[in-house]
Design an enzyme around this catalytic site. Structure first.
Site, PDB file in Angstrom:
ATOM      1  N   LYS A 100       3.650  -1.840  -4.220  1.00  0.00           N
ATOM      2  CA  LYS A 100       2.902  -1.319  -3.076  1.00  0.00           C
ATOM      3  C   LYS A 100       3.564  -1.749  -1.778  1.00  0.00           C
ATOM      4  O   LYS A 100       3.754  -2.950  -1.536  1.00  0.00           O
ATOM      5  CB  LYS A 100       1.484  -1.883  -3.094  1.00  0.00           C
ATOM      6  CG  LYS A 100       0.429  -0.924  -3.624  1.00  0.00           C
ATOM      7  CD  LYS A 100      -0.913  -1.615  -3.673  1.00  0.00           C
ATOM      8  CE  LYS A 100      -2.010  -0.717  -3.172  1.00  0.00           C
ATOM      9  NZ  LYS A 100      -3.335  -1.375  -3.299  1.00  0.00           N
TER      10      LYS A 100
HETATM   11  O1  G3P Z   1      -6.857  -1.372  -2.809  1.00  0.00           O
HETATM   12  C1  G3P Z   1      -6.885  -0.582  -1.683  1.00  0.00           C
HETATM   13  C2  G3P Z   1      -8.245  -0.067  -1.311  1.00  0.00           C
HETATM   14  O2  G3P Z   1      -8.812   0.609  -2.385  1.00  0.00           O
HETATM   15  C3  G3P Z   1      -9.155  -1.085  -0.677  1.00  0.00           C
HETATM   16  O3  G3P Z   1     -10.470  -0.655  -0.620  1.00  0.00           O
HETATM   17  O4  G3P Z   1     -12.839  -1.248  -0.389  1.00  0.00           O
HETATM   18  O5  G3P Z   1     -11.119  -2.752   0.622  1.00  0.00           O
HETATM   19  O6  G3P Z   1     -11.593  -0.516   1.612  1.00  0.00           O
HETATM   20  P1  G3P Z   1     -11.554  -1.348   0.367  1.00  0.00           P
END
Ligand code: G3P
Length: 215
Positions: free
Chosen positions: A83
């Site tokens: 990533k």
């Molecule tokens: O892993 C990346 C993303 O899915 C993070 O999500 O819930 O932290 O906005 P969030």
């Protein structure tokens, strides 16, 4: 559409992997930090389960740092996707890593133009964060629709990985739009299977079954 878990919890991943509905895992530094174990141990344990796609994030911010981390990470296991963040350095590093055969997941994507750039540098996945857009009154699913259209217009091979998912309707709408992958928290994946009428229907079938004469 492939279903990924957005977690670094081995317990959660093992449950869904054993359940047969898991296609991959995405992690990020925040999720890894929750586990209280070294990063590489966490990633190697997830890969050892046999999950075919495991995203592990670089934390360097320069091209050289991202290249060094990316090359190291991809060597850990064949399932690793590296990533890289959507920054000028991240784009440059992605182009180089992709040219070396490393599959890159471009993360922290919040606009269609960013997604266009990710595809142009050869990212394997692009990760639009839809929940964080919704959180600030922008429609995250509209971004997914734009990316789907742009990628279809130019037949880009980059897969659209919908991230920052908050609830099952995000999953449903991502599937209707034709996204390739949706990554979600464990609690959201659990809900995909649940319906009260399923529970009521099963209870009624089992009750009625008791009335069937036993031969
Ligand atoms: O892993 C990346 C993303 O899915 C993070 O999500 O819930 O932290 O906005 P969030």
């Amino acid at each position: 559409m492939k279903l990924f878990l957005d977690t670094a919890s081995l317990t959660e991943i093992r449950t869904m992997w054993d359940g047969g509905i898991l296609d991959g895992v995405t992690t990020n530094p925040s999720l890894v930090a929750k586990e209280g174990r070294p990063f590489e141990t966490v990633i190697q344990d997830i890969c050892a389960l046999g999950v075919p796609s495991v995203s592990a994030e670089v934390v360097g911010t320069t091209v050289d740092e991202m290249l060094a981390e990316g090359r190291h990470l991809r060597g850990l296991h064949k399932s690793i996707y590296v990533k890289c963040p959507m920054t000028p350095a991240g784009l440059q590093a992605t182009k180089i890593l992709a040219s070396e055969g490393t599959r890159v997941n471009m993360t922290l994507v919040f606009s269609a133009n960013q997604a266009l750039l990710a595809a142009k540098v050869g990212a394997a996945y692009v990760s639009p964060f839809i929940g964080r857009l919704d959180d600030q009154s922008q429609n995250g699913l509209e971004l997914v629709a734009d990316i789907v259209q742009i990628y279809r217009n130019y037949k880009f091979k980059t897969e659209i990985l919908v991230a920052s998912v908050r609830h099952p309707v995000h999953v449903l709408e991502a599937a209707k739009l034709g996204a390739d992958i949706c990554t979600m928290p464990y609690a959201v994946m659990e809900k995909l299977c649940q319906h009260p009428l399923t529970d009521i229907g099963l209870a009624r079938f089992l009750k009625d079954w008791q009335k069937v004469p036993k031969g």
